[in-house]
Design an enzyme around this catalytic site. Structure first.
Site, PDB file in Angstrom:
ATOM      1  N   SER A  52      96.648 -39.919  27.145  1.00  0.00           N
ATOM      2  CA  SER A  52      96.974 -41.323  27.411  1.00  0.00           C
ATOM      3  C   SER A  52      98.157 -41.691  26.529  1.00  0.00           C
ATOM      4  O   SER A  52      99.127 -40.949  26.466  1.00  0.00           O
ATOM      5  CB  SER A  52      95.744 -42.198  27.137  1.00  0.00           C
TER       6      SER A  52
ATOM      7  N   HIS B  11      97.159 -40.761  31.865  1.00  0.00           N
ATOM      8  CA  HIS B  11      97.059 -42.147  32.331  1.00  0.00           C
ATOM      9  C   HIS B  11      98.448 -42.680  32.639  1.00  0.00           C
ATOM     10  O   HIS B  11      99.347 -42.670  31.787  1.00  0.00           O
ATOM     11  CB  HIS B  11      96.406 -43.024  31.254  1.00  0.00           C
TER      12      HIS B  11
ATOM     13  N   ASP C 200      88.111 -42.479  27.217  1.00  0.00           N
ATOM     14  CA  ASP C 200      88.077 -41.695  28.449  1.00  0.00           C
ATOM     15  C   ASP C 200      88.056 -40.199  28.105  1.00  0.00           C
ATOM     16  O   ASP C 200      88.805 -39.738  27.252  1.00  0.00           O
ATOM     17  CB  ASP C 200      89.302 -42.029  29.304  1.00  0.00           C
TER      18      ASP C 200
END
Length: 824
Positions: free
Chosen positions: A15, A42, A136
Site C-alpha cells: 500500500s 492498493h 489488509d
C-alpha cells in the site's frame, strides 16, 4: 520423464510506500524460481496506473497487467492487478473480480487474494506483506499459515509505513520478517526448505540490544536496561534510517568502531526536549500549590528539585512561579529558595546554564512573566540573572546517584514514561525519600504514582500533583551505585523545620498514647503506617496483596469490621469501637479495634488511626436472670443493648452503602450502555472515515510517485527540445495562439535579433523584419484558422527563401495549440 511441478503462487500485498519496497523486492527476485507473483498494490480507481511499466523497469522477469480474461499462472512471471478490481485464484486461473468490500476499503483487497491462494494452492502458496497503512493482508496470512503455506512480512523498521507489516506480525502467523531485498535474495532457499527458516530471521530485539546497552553504559554511565524497549527500538531504527543502514548487526558494528555514533544515539535516547510552561493547565494548579507552600514557609529555605530538566525551560518556569508567589525578583534570594535542576545530558545543561533561548520561546510564556523575568532581544530571549541565581544546574543520574533530601517540591514531568514499571517504582521510592512530609510531587499528564500510592496522596488529579503522606514513617535511604561528586552532594539540613517540630512531636506522642499497637489507614483502607506490634492480628497467605498493604492483611474476623469502622468513623467524625473477637495470643484471649478519625483542614486526605486492644476473656455469668441482682441485670442489658445498637448501626450503614452502590451501578450501567452505543456508532463512522482517508492517502502517494516519474520524463523532454533548437541550422520559432513566441532556435535568435526569451514568452512583433520579409502575424493567424501548413516565398539579399507556418495539434481531438514558423 517426471511431470513438472506447478509453480508456487506468491501473493504480494503493498500500500502506501509500497512502490519503493516492491522495487527492492523485484530487483532481487531469482530468474528461475518456478513461482508466479501476483502484486496487489492498493491503487486509486480514478487514475490510470503506471505500476506495470514502473515494475518492468526494475526486473528482467516478464511483467503482465491482468485483464478481465482469466489467465493460467506461468512460472517466473509477475502479474499486476489493474485499479478498481480484486484478484483471486479460482480453479487454477488468475481472475479479476468486482470489489466485494465496502466503499472506502482498499482495492485490490489482499485478504481476498491470500484466502484464495490458501484454498487453491495450500502448501504451495506464499504471502508477502510489504509497506502500507491499515491491516489488509493480516487475515489472509492466517489462512495461508493454516493451509501450510509460507508467510512473510517486511521488517517494520525498514518500511516507510509499518502498519500493514506490524499488523501481520502481531497475528503470530508470520514465518519470517525481513527487509524486501533480503526476501528476494533468500527466496530460493525459502521455497526449497520452508520448514527451516530460523537462521534467516533477524535477531530478537533483546539480543541485539544487549551489546548496545553495554556500549552505552561504558560511554555515558547510563544503564538503559530498564527503559521501555519500544522506545529504545524506535530511536535505534531512526538512527539506522538516517544512516541508510538496514541490518541491526551492521549498525552494532558501526557503534563498536565509531564512538561519535554512540554519542549521537545517547543524545537521541535522552530526548532532551522541553519548553516553558509545557501544558499550561497543570502549571496553573502548580502555581496555587506554590503560593500555599510560600505562605506556610515564611522563614527558612524552600528546596525544589527539577529532575530531567533538559535545556532548563521547566526549571526556569518553576522559578518564575516561586518569584511571583514571593512578590517578585526583589524578594528572591538563595537563602529563601534553592532549585536543583539536574539531567544526564551535559550539552543540554550547558544551554540551561546560559539561559538564552530563541525569541519564539516567548510564545509559551505568559505575557506578565515575559516582562518581569525575561530580557527580550532582537533574536533571543534571556532569563534574568536574579532568576538564574536561584537555579543550580548539575549533572545527575536519577537512577544511580543518591537523591537530594529534605525537599519541598519535586518536578518529575515526562520522565517516567520512558521507564519500565520496576524502574518507575524505584525512582518514585527515591522521590518519597527525598521529599519532606507533605512535600509535593509534580508529574506529567501520562504519569501516575502507580504502586507507590501508599506514599503519595492525590492533591490535584488532572494536574498530576501529589503530596507525600505526612503520617507515614520515615523511609530508609535508597541504595545507589556510587558516591556523589562534591558538586552534587546536598548540604546537611535538619530533618524538618524547627517551627514544625513541636506540633509533630505532639502528634507522635498523642498517637503513641492512643494506639501503642495499631496502624494508620487511608479512606480506602490502605495501611500507610504501622505503630508498635500488630503481628497478632494479621495473617499473610498467597492471596494477600503485598504490593499495596491494606486492611486485607488483618485476620478474617477483623477484616470486614475494619473497613466498616473507617467509613463510620470518618463520616461521623467521632471515635468508633469495634466488638471483642476471640483471638488468642500471649497474655490475652480477645481483641478489638478502636478507630479514631484523623481529619485534615483544607487540602489533603483524611486518615483513620486504629488502636488494637487486647484483654483476657471475661467469664460468663452462670446465674439465670431471676438469680441476678438488679445492678448486674442492668449492666448485662446495657451491654447487650450497646452491642445491638452498634450492630444495627453497622448493618444500617452497610445497607445504605449497598443501596447507594446499587443505584450508582445502575446509573453507571445505563450511562455505559448509552455511551457504548454512541461509541459504537462513532467507531463505525471513524472506521469508515479512516478507511476513506487511508484510501485517499494511498491514492495521493501513488499519484505523487507517478507525478515524480512524469516530472522526470518532462525534464528529459525539455532538455532534448532545448538541444534540438540549439542544433537546428534554420531559424525556427514556436508561436502560441496569442502570437507570443514560446521557443526560438539559436539561429532564429540571431536572424530575428531576439535575446533570451523570458519564461512567459515575448510578442511576435518583437522580431526584426526586413523590407522583403512577409508579415508574420497575419500568416500565423491564417495558419491557425486553416489548420493547414502555409508557405510564403520571398527574396532577401538576392536569395530566394521560404517561410513555412506549420500548425501544432494536441491529443486525439486535434486541438491546435500553436504554430511553428521556420525560414528555409
Amino acid at each position: 520423464m517426471a511431470e513438472a511441478q506447478p509453480p508456487f503462487l506468491i501473493g504480494i500485498a503493498a500500500s502506501a510506500g509500497g512502490l519503493e519496497a516492491l522495487g527492492q523486492l523485484v530487483r532481487t527476485l531469482p530468474q528461475r524460481a518456478n513461482a508466479s507473483y501476483i502484486i496487489a498494490q492498493h491503487l486509486s480507481a480514478d487514475h490510470k496506473s503506471l505500476l506495470c511499466p514502473l515494475i518492468a523497469q526494475e526486473t528482467e522477469l516478464p511483467v503482465v497487467e491482468l485483464t478481465e480474461a482469466e489467465v493460467a499462472p506461468q512460472a517466473d512471471t509477475i502479474y499486476i492487478v489493474p485499479p478498481g478490481f480484486d484478484v483471486i485464484l479460482e480453479t487454477g486461473q488468475i481472475a479479476l473480480r468486482a470489489p466485494s468490500s465496502a466503499p472506502g476499503t482498499p482495492k485490490p483487497l489482499a485478504d481476498r487474494l491470500f484466502r484464495s491462494l490458501a484454498e487453491g494452492c495450500g502448501a504451495r502458496s506464499l504471502g508477502i506483506v510489504l509497506s502500507g497503512t491499515g491491516s489488509d493482508g493480516s487475515d489472509g496470512l492466517r489462512a495461508i499459515h493454516s493451509a501450510g503455506g509460507i508467510t512473510l512480512a517486511q521488517a517494520p523498521d525498514t518500511a516507510k509505513y509499518d502498519s500493514m507489516p506490524a499488523s501481520a506480525i502481531q497475528t503470530g502467523c508470520v514465518d519470517l520478517s525481513l527487509p524486501p531485498d533480503m526476501i528476494g535474495q533468500q527466496l530460493m532457499r525459502i521455497l526449497s526448505n520452508p520448514g527451516d527458516l530460523a537462521d534467516l530471521q533477524a535477531p530478537a530485539p533483546s539480543d541485539r540490544l544487549r551489546d548496545l546497552y553495554a556500549l552505552l553504559l561504558d560511554h555515558s554511565g547510563v544503564d538503559f536496561r530498564d527503559y521501555r524497549e519500544n522506545t529504545i527500538n524506535r530511536r535505534i531504527a531512526r538512527r539506522m534510517l538516517r544512516l541508510g543502514i538496514t541490518q541491526e548487526r551492521d549498525y552494532l558494528a558501526l557503534c563498536h568502531r565509531n564512538h561519535s555514533e554512540i554519542d549521537a544515539l545517547y543524545r537521541d535516547l535522552m530526548i532532551s526536549v522541553t519548553r516553558f510552561f509545557r501544558d499550561p493547565a497543570p502549571f496553573r494548579q502548580l502555581a496555587k500549590a506554590i503560593r500555599s507552600l510560600v505562605e506556610h514557609h515564611p522563614n527558612g529555605q524552600i528546596r525544589v528539585w527539577v529532575a530531567g530538566c533538559a535545556t532548563g525551560e521547566e526549571a526556569y518556569s518553576v522559578a518564575m512561579l516561586f518569584a511571583d508567589a514571593m512578590g517578585g525578583l526583589a524578594h528572591l534570594r538563595k537563602e529563601r529558595l534553592q532549585i536543583f535542576a539536574t539531567d544526564t545530558d551535559a550539552k543540554a545543561l550547558e544551554v540551561a546554564r546560559r539561559g538564552v533561548y530563541p525569541l519564539t520561546a516567548a510564545n509559551d510564556v505568559p505575557r506578565p512573566y515575559v516582562e518581569d523575568y525575561l530580557r527580550v532581544g532582537r533574536e533571543t530571549l534571556e532569563v534574568d540573572k536574579r532568576l538564574r541565581a536561584v537555579v543550580l544546574f548539575s549533572r545527575h543520574n536519577i537512577i544511580q546517584d543518591p537523591p537530594f533530601i529534605n525537599l519541598n517540591l519535586i518536578s518529575l514531568r515526562n520522565l517516567l514514561i520512558y521507564f519500565g514499571s520496576a524502574l518507575q517504582e524505584k525512582v518514585l521510592s527515591r522521590m518519597a525519600y527525598a521529599l519532606m512530609p507533605n512535600g509535593k510531587l509534580f508529574l506529567g499528564a501520562s504519569e501516575t504514582v502507580g504502586a507507590m500510592q501508599g506514599h503519595f496522596e492525590t492533591q490535584s488529579l488532572p494536574a498530576k500533583l501529589y503530596s507525600k503522606r505526612g503520617l507515614r514513617q520515615t523511609m530508609r535511604p535508597p541504595p545507589h551505585s556510587g558516591p556523589l561528586t562534591p558538586s552534587l552532594r546536598p548540604p546537611h539540613r535538619p530533618a524538618r523545620p524547627a517551627a514544625d517540630a513541636p506540633q509533630q512531636d505532639m502528634f507522635e506522642t498523642l498517637t503513641r498514647i492512643l494506639a501503642p499497637n495499631g496502624f494508620i489507614t487511608t479512606r480506602d483502607a490502605e495501611i500507610i503506617r504501622i505503630l508498635g506490634d500488630i503481628s497478632h492480628v494479621t495473617e499473610l497467605n498467597e492471596s494477600s496483596a503485598l504490593q499495596r498493604m491494606s486492611t486485607k492483611i488483618l485476620k478474617s474476623t477483623l477484616r470486614a469490621e475494619a473497613a466498616s469502622l473507617i467509613t463510620l468513623c470518618l463520616r461521623s467524625r467521632t471515635k468508633r469501637v469495634g466488638r471483642w473477637h476471640d483471638i488468642r495470643g500471649y497474655g490475652f484471649d480477645q481483641v478489638r479495634l478502636i478507630c479514631y478519625p484523623l481529619l485534615t483542614d483544607g487540602e489533603g486526605e483524611d486518615h483513620a488511626l486504629f488502636a488494637v486492644e487486647t484483654r483476657k476473656k471475661q467469664p460468663r455469668l452462670l446465674l439465670t436472670p431471676p438469680e441476678m441482682s438488679d445492678q448486674s441485670r442492668r449492666a448485662y442489658v446495657r451491654q447487650i443493648e450497646e452491642e445491638i445498637a452498634a450492630t444495627r448501626e453497622a448493618l444500617h450503614h452497610t445497607i445504605a452503602e449497598l443501596q447507594s452502590s446499587n443505584e450508582e451501578m445502575q446509573s453507571v450501567n445505563e450511562e455505559m450502555q448509552a455511551t457504548n452505543e454512541e461509541l459504537q456508532a462513532s467507531n463505525e463512522e471513524l472506521e469508515t472515515s479512516n478507511e476513506e482517508l487511508r484510501s485517499t492517502n494511498e491514492e495521493l502517494i501513488a499519484v505523487n510517485e507517478h507525478m515524480q516519474r512524469n516530472a522526470t520524463a518532462l525534464q528529459q523532454l525539455s532538455l532534448e527540445l532545448a538541444a534540438i533548437l540549439k542544433a537546428t541550422p534554420y531559424p525556427t520559432l514556436v508561436v502560441d495562439p496569442a502570437l507570443h513566441i514560446r521557443h526560438a532556435s539559436a539561429a532564429a535568435q540571431r536572424y530575428f535579433d531576439l535575446g533570451d526569451l523570458p519564461r512567459e514568452g515575448t510578442p511576435l512583433s518583437a522580431c526584426r523584419t526586413t523590407d522583403g520579409q512577409p508579415q508574420m502575424a497575419p500568416e500565423v493567424t491564417r495558419s491557425l484558422r486553416s489548420r493547414e501548413r502555409e508557405t510564403v516565398s520571398f527574396s532577401e539579399d538576392g536569395r530566394e527563401k521560404t517561410m513555412a507556418f506549420t500548425p501544432i495539434f494536441k491529443g486525439r481531438e486535434q486541438q491546435i495549440i500553436g504554430t511553428i514558423v521556420s525560414v528555409i
